[in-house]
Scaffold this motif. Structure first.
Motif: not given
Length: 64
Positions: A7, A9, A19
């Protein structure tokens, strides 16, 4: 943009350790690869994401 587990980001400049905490990962139960290289756990706090990085976080699952 950083691709994390497939994904995209907005995580440029974010520290890996930050993170992982924000995503709820237990550092003891994962392995992290950035651009096809394993990141040693001792480097999590100093490793920053850069634009274009590909990150894979793999969780260990016990079983038998």
């Amino acid at each position: 943009m950083v691709k994390i587990n497939g994904k995209l980001m907005e995580a440029d400049g974010m520290k890996l350790v930050d993170y992982l905490a924000s995503a709820g990962y237990d550092e003891k139960k994962i392995a992290v690869e950035i651009n096809e290289e394993i990141v040693p756990k001792s480097c999590y706090s100093e490793t920053k994401f850069c634009d274009g990085d590909t990150v894979e976080v793999v969780s260990f699952v016990g079983g038998g």
